[in-house]
Design a protein around this motif. Structure first.
Motif, short mmCIF file in Angstrom:
data_model
loop_
_atom_site.label_atom_id
_atom_site.label_comp_id
_atom_site.label_asym_id
_atom_site.label_seq_id
_atom_site.Cartn_x
_atom_site.Cartn_y
_atom_site.Cartn_z
N LEU A 151 0.87 -1.17 0.00
CA LEU A 151 0.00 0.00 0.00
C LEU A 151 0.91 1.22 0.00
O LEU A 151 1.77 1.36 0.88
N ILE A 152 0.74 2.09 -0.99
CA ILE A 152 1.56 3.30 -1.08
C ILE A 152 0.71 4.47 -0.60
O ILE A 152 -0.33 4.76 -1.19
N SER A 153 1.17 5.11 0.46
CA SER A 153 0.43 6.26 0.99
C SER A 153 1.15 7.55 0.61
O SER A 153 2.37 7.59 0.48
N SER A 154 0.34 8.59 0.42
CA SER A 154 0.89 9.87 -0.03
C SER A 154 0.08 11.02 0.55
O SER A 154 -1.03 10.83 1.04
N ARG A 155 0.69 12.21 0.47
CA ARG A 155 0.01 13.45 0.89
C ARG A 155 0.47 14.54 -0.05
O ARG A 155 1.66 14.70 -0.33
N TYR A 156 -0.51 15.33 -0.52
CA TYR A 156 -0.17 16.50 -1.33
C TYR A 156 -1.32 17.49 -1.23
O TYR A 156 -2.49 17.11 -1.35
N ILE B 138 2.15 11.91 -5.71
CA ILE B 138 3.52 11.50 -5.38
C ILE B 138 4.53 12.26 -6.23
O ILE B 138 5.56 12.71 -5.75
N ARG B 139 4.21 12.44 -7.51
CA ARG B 139 5.10 13.19 -8.39
C ARG B 139 5.30 14.61 -7.87
O ARG B 139 6.41 15.12 -7.81
N GLU B 140 4.22 15.26 -7.46
CA GLU B 140 4.31 16.65 -7.00
C GLU B 140 4.94 16.77 -5.62
O GLU B 140 5.71 17.69 -5.37
N SER B 141 4.64 15.85 -4.71
CA SER B 141 5.19 15.94 -3.35
C SER B 141 6.62 15.41 -3.27
O SER B 141 7.39 15.82 -2.41
N GLY B 142 6.95 14.46 -4.14
CA GLY B 142 8.29 13.88 -4.14
C GLY B 142 8.52 12.82 -3.09
O GLY B 142 9.64 12.35 -2.91
N VAL B 143 7.46 12.43 -2.36
CA VAL B 143 7.61 11.45 -1.29
C VAL B 143 6.43 10.48 -1.25
O VAL B 143 5.35 10.77 -1.78
N ALA B 144 6.65 9.36 -0.58
CA ALA B 144 5.59 8.37 -0.36
C ALA B 144 6.05 7.44 0.74
O ALA B 144 7.24 7.39 1.09
N GLU C 218 0.10 6.83 10.67
CA GLU C 218 1.26 6.97 11.55
C GLU C 218 2.18 8.03 10.98
O GLU C 218 2.28 8.18 9.76
N THR C 219 2.86 8.74 11.85
CA THR C 219 3.81 9.77 11.43
C THR C 219 5.04 9.11 10.81
O THR C 219 5.54 8.11 11.32
N ALA C 220 5.47 9.66 9.70
CA ALA C 220 6.66 9.16 9.00
C ALA C 220 7.72 10.26 8.97
O ALA C 220 7.46 11.40 9.35
N GLN C 221 8.90 9.92 8.46
CA GLN C 221 9.97 10.92 8.33
C GLN C 221 9.85 11.70 7.02
O GLN C 221 10.67 12.58 6.76
N VAL C 222 8.87 11.37 6.21
CA VAL C 222 8.55 12.14 5.01
C VAL C 222 7.14 12.69 5.20
O VAL C 222 6.41 12.24 6.08
N ASP C 223 6.73 13.62 4.36
CA ASP C 223 5.41 14.23 4.51
C ASP C 223 4.33 13.39 3.84
O ASP C 223 3.69 13.80 2.87
N ALA C 224 4.19 12.18 4.36
CA ALA C 224 3.12 11.26 3.94
C ALA C 224 2.88 10.33 5.12
O ALA C 224 3.82 10.04 5.87
N PRO C 225 1.66 9.87 5.32
CA PRO C 225 1.41 9.01 6.48
C PRO C 225 1.78 7.55 6.24
O PRO C 225 1.66 7.05 5.13
N GLY C 226 2.25 6.91 7.29
CA GLY C 226 2.38 5.46 7.27
C GLY C 226 1.04 4.86 7.64
O GLY C 226 0.12 5.57 8.05
N ILE C 227 0.90 3.55 7.49
CA ILE C 227 -0.34 2.85 7.83
C ILE C 227 -0.06 1.90 8.98
O ILE C 227 0.72 0.95 8.84
N ALA C 228 -0.68 2.16 10.13
CA ALA C 228 -0.40 1.41 11.35
C ALA C 228 -0.70 -0.09 11.21
O ALA C 228 -0.04 -0.90 11.85
#
Length: 181
Positions: A24-29, A63-69, A104-114
């Motif tokens: 599962l790939i999670s992202s935030r933008y 993901i392309r715009e935020s650069g993280v996942a 869950e909080t991650a070290q990138v600006d996208a959430p982890g999944i608990a």
């Protein structure tokens, strides 16, 4: 052994050479979070990996715009959820709410999944391949995992079929790690 006709190659190549567990790939933008199911990924080195994400997928642009996942590795007991997440779009569905996924909080600006037993925080390292092949190349910058756990995982074979991982076999006494360098 029989030969495969050309029109079947696209379907069967992945059946015989699947890349690994469905993730599962999670992202935030732009204040929006999303999660997608992905079965096309591979390790490219010790801490580099790639994922093929179609531009038709809502997560592609995020993901392309935020650069993280975050690449989340679920156990096989989440198989129905994996399929259901893949069957709807984040463009019109809050998948975290709909499927009861805990962020869950991650070290990138996208959430982890608990609910996932491992989470790999990733940053895009080579954006050129996105435009050319829809291939996202990531550097893994942090990993969180349940210590000592290695649950059964689901592997996509194509055409709606999955293979569940089997038993773990140790060959450490025969293994020569210096050959990996």
């Amino acid at each position: 052994m029989t030969s495969v006709q050309h029109d079947q190659i696209h379907r069967l190549a992945r059946h015989y050479l699947e890349p690994g567990p469905v993730v599962l790939i999670s992202s935030r933008y732009g204040g929006t979070v999303n999660v997608m199911t992905c079965g096309w990924h591979q390790m490219l080195g010790w801490s580099r990996m790639s994922c093929l994400i179609s531009p038709a997928n809502h997560s592609h642009a995020m993901i392309r715009e935020s650069g993280v996942a975050v690449i989340n590795v679920p156990a096989a007991d989440m198989l129905d959820t994996l399929v259901d997440i893949g069957n709807c779009s984040g463009a019109d569905t809050d998948k975290f709410a709909r499927f009861g996924l805990e962020r869950e909080t991650a070290q990138v600006d996208a959430p982890g999944i608990a609910q996932c037993w491992a989470q790999l925080d990733c940053r895009i390292t080579d954006p050129a391949l996105i435009e050319r092949y829809d291939l996202f190349v990531f550097d893994v910058v942090a990993i969180r995992a349940v210590p000592g756990e290695r649950p059964q995982t689901a592997h996509y074979l194509g055409d709606g079929e999955f293979l569940l991982s089997g038993r773990t076999v140790s060959k450490r006494e025969r293994f020569r790690p210096e050959m990996l360098l």
